[in-house]
Design an enzyme around this catalytic site. Structure first.
Site, PDB file in Angstrom:
ATOM      1  CG  ASP A  70      -3.122   4.161   4.321  1.00 54.72           C
ATOM      2  OD1 ASP A  70      -3.971   3.860   5.139  1.00 54.72           O
ATOM      3  OD2 ASP A  70      -3.075   3.366   3.186  1.00 54.72           O
TER       4      ASP A  70
ATOM      5  CD1 TRP B 280      -1.989  -2.158   1.770  1.00 58.68           C
ATOM      6  CD2 TRP B 280      -2.891  -1.186  -0.053  1.00 58.68           C
ATOM      7  NE1 TRP B 280      -3.029  -2.948   1.414  1.00 58.68           N
ATOM      8  CE2 TRP B 280      -3.685  -2.417   0.106  1.00 58.68           C
ATOM      9  CE3 TRP B 280      -3.446  -0.391  -0.872  1.00 58.68           C
ATOM     10  CZ2 TRP B 280      -4.656  -2.998  -0.638  1.00 58.68           C
ATOM     11  CZ3 TRP B 280      -4.382  -0.974  -1.758  1.00 58.68           C
ATOM     12  CH2 TRP B 280      -5.009  -2.050  -1.540  1.00 58.68           C
TER      13      TRP B 280
ATOM     14  CE  LYS C  70      -7.748  -2.377   4.693  1.00 59.44           C
ATOM     15  NZ  LYS C  70      -7.887  -3.429   4.210  1.00 59.44           N
TER      16      LYS C  70
END
Length: 420
Positions: free
Chosen positions: A231, A159, A255
């Site tokens: 992030d 990511w 999540k």
């Protein structure tokens, strides 16, 4: 004693479910006893307005998916009880105008509870946006720097790498360290990083969902005017975080704090208002901040669900207590892996193992399909590792109960005994 017919206009909304408990919102204040063909309910609305009806909750699986992921059962139950008629408004949250007072009360409480959970100072804006965290890969450079500005990216997984590649379209990013050559198993020492003294920001992915690498501490940008950007999609609200160390935090909700469709951005207010001229209006943080996340129709129901999760986390005692639970769950699972004498293996350095996402491989890789098949028979699902790395991955977010981890560990030990 008066009886209430299930077909009467003022009857409570009843729904029989095979997954979990059912909440019933009573309307009459008269004590009543209601019966149906398959179950019965006794209630006294003078003392409570919701009763729980036991059902086949064992039909709920333990869902180890990386996201969308499991949600707290009590949150789902509350959402179920409020689905048809939210707080006597005569409509569902799904039907509300985002401009109306009812939804405004929902989004304002969600923000207030999140501020309380993370102790977010007033000089930070909280935004409820759409497009997932991936959209922020573009929004961050568009809002925080000019096209030619230098920025730093510390890449500890897929990511972070994707965020860097997207930033190349809007500024001049540099990867100051990457763990790709080692297959992303660690976080580097911050002392040896070659930080750019002119970088407008330093970007990290606080928890790499795929590889299970989590920052336990955070680097500081070399530029005194630069900011740290993170992030935090897969460990958001899993532990206390000092928000003031960051200029900007972003996180997809699906999540740890809600369903898919919501992205939360926490940004220092002095960073607003400097978006590049080509920035699409929907990616301009200042526009969303000025409009309290209501510039256009937001993901209303998703925000409502996030609000219920925030409320639940506060009731648990806040993020300090939540972190203790997460540490206990992760400890049990990692110990089982480490004590398996090599039958299971986690490749990540112990000092940076994620509390949220636990990747592991089997010594005999050919047993992988059977492991997954047998686990599913035991109602443990979504244990297959990401397609890019293989193996197994157990995502044990806040809502994964201790019982789920204990059942997985018992299964792993039994599977090893059969196949070692």
């Amino acid at each position: 004693m008066a009886a209430t017919s299930l077909n009467a206009p003022n009857a409570p909304l009843l729904q029989k479910t095979h997954q979990t408990h059912v909440f019933l919102k009573t309307i009459s204040t008269i004590p009543c006893q209601t019966s149906a063909k398959r179950f019965s309910i006794s209630c006294s609305a003078t003392t409570q307005d919701r009763l729980s009806v036991q059902s086949q909750s064992q039909d709920r699986v333990f869902n180890f998916a990386a996201g969308p992921a499991t949600l707290p059962e009590n949150v789902l139950l509350k959402a179920q009880s409020e689905l048809y008629n939210w707080h006597g408004s005569g409509m569902s949250v799904m039907e509300m105008s985002h401009r109306g007072k009812d939804f405004r009360s929902i989004i304002e409480k969600a923000e207030a509870d999140l501020r309380s959970l993370l102790n977010i100072p007033e000089n930070y804006a909280v935004l409820f946006l759409q497009g997932g965290a991936t959209t922020q890969f573009a929004a961050v450079p568009l809002n925080l720097c000019a096209p030619g500005d230098s920025v730093d990216y510390l890449v500890t997984g897929s990511w972070g790498d994707k965020a860097f590649k997207e930033a190349k379209k809007y500024c001049n990013p540099k990867v100051i360290w990457s763990g790709k050559s080692e297959n992303y198993v660690r976080v580097p020492s911050f002392d040896g990083l070659e930080l750019n003294p002119n970088a407008k920001y330093l970007h990290i992915c606080a928890n790499e969902t795929i590889y299970g690498v989590e920052f336990k501490d955070y680097p500081v940008p070399r530029n005194p005017n630069g900011v740290l950007v993170a992030d935090m999609s897969s460990n958001f609200c899993s532990k206390p975080v000092d928000v003031t160390k960051f200029g900007l935090i972003y996180a997809g909700a699906q999540k740890n704090v809600g369903p898919s469709g919501v992205c939360i951005v926490i940004v220092r207010k002095d960073l607003l208002g400097n978006a590049q001229e080509s920035t699409p209006v929907m990616l301009d943080y200042k526009i969303h901040a000025d409009n309290n996340s209501l510039y256009n129709t937001p993901p209303c129901y998703g925000i409502y669900m996030c609000g219920l999760v925030f409320e639940d986390l506060l009731k648990q005692g806040g993020l300090e207590e939540v972190e203790k639970k997460n540490q206990k769950k992760a400890g049990i699972l990692y110990n089982a892996i480490d004590e398996s004498k090599g039958f299971y293996r986690c490749p990540v350095e112990k000092s940076v193992r994620s509390l949220m996402n636990v990747p592991f491989t089997l010594e005999k890789s050919e047993l992988g399909a059977e492991f997954l098949k047998e686990a599913e028979k035991e109602k443990m699902v979504q244990l297959k590792g990401h397609r890019s790395v293989g193996g197994m991955r157990a995502s044990i977010y806040n809502a994964m109960p201790l019982a789920g981890v204990e059942k997985l560990v018992a299964f792993m030990k039994d599977f090893q005994a059969k196949h070692a």
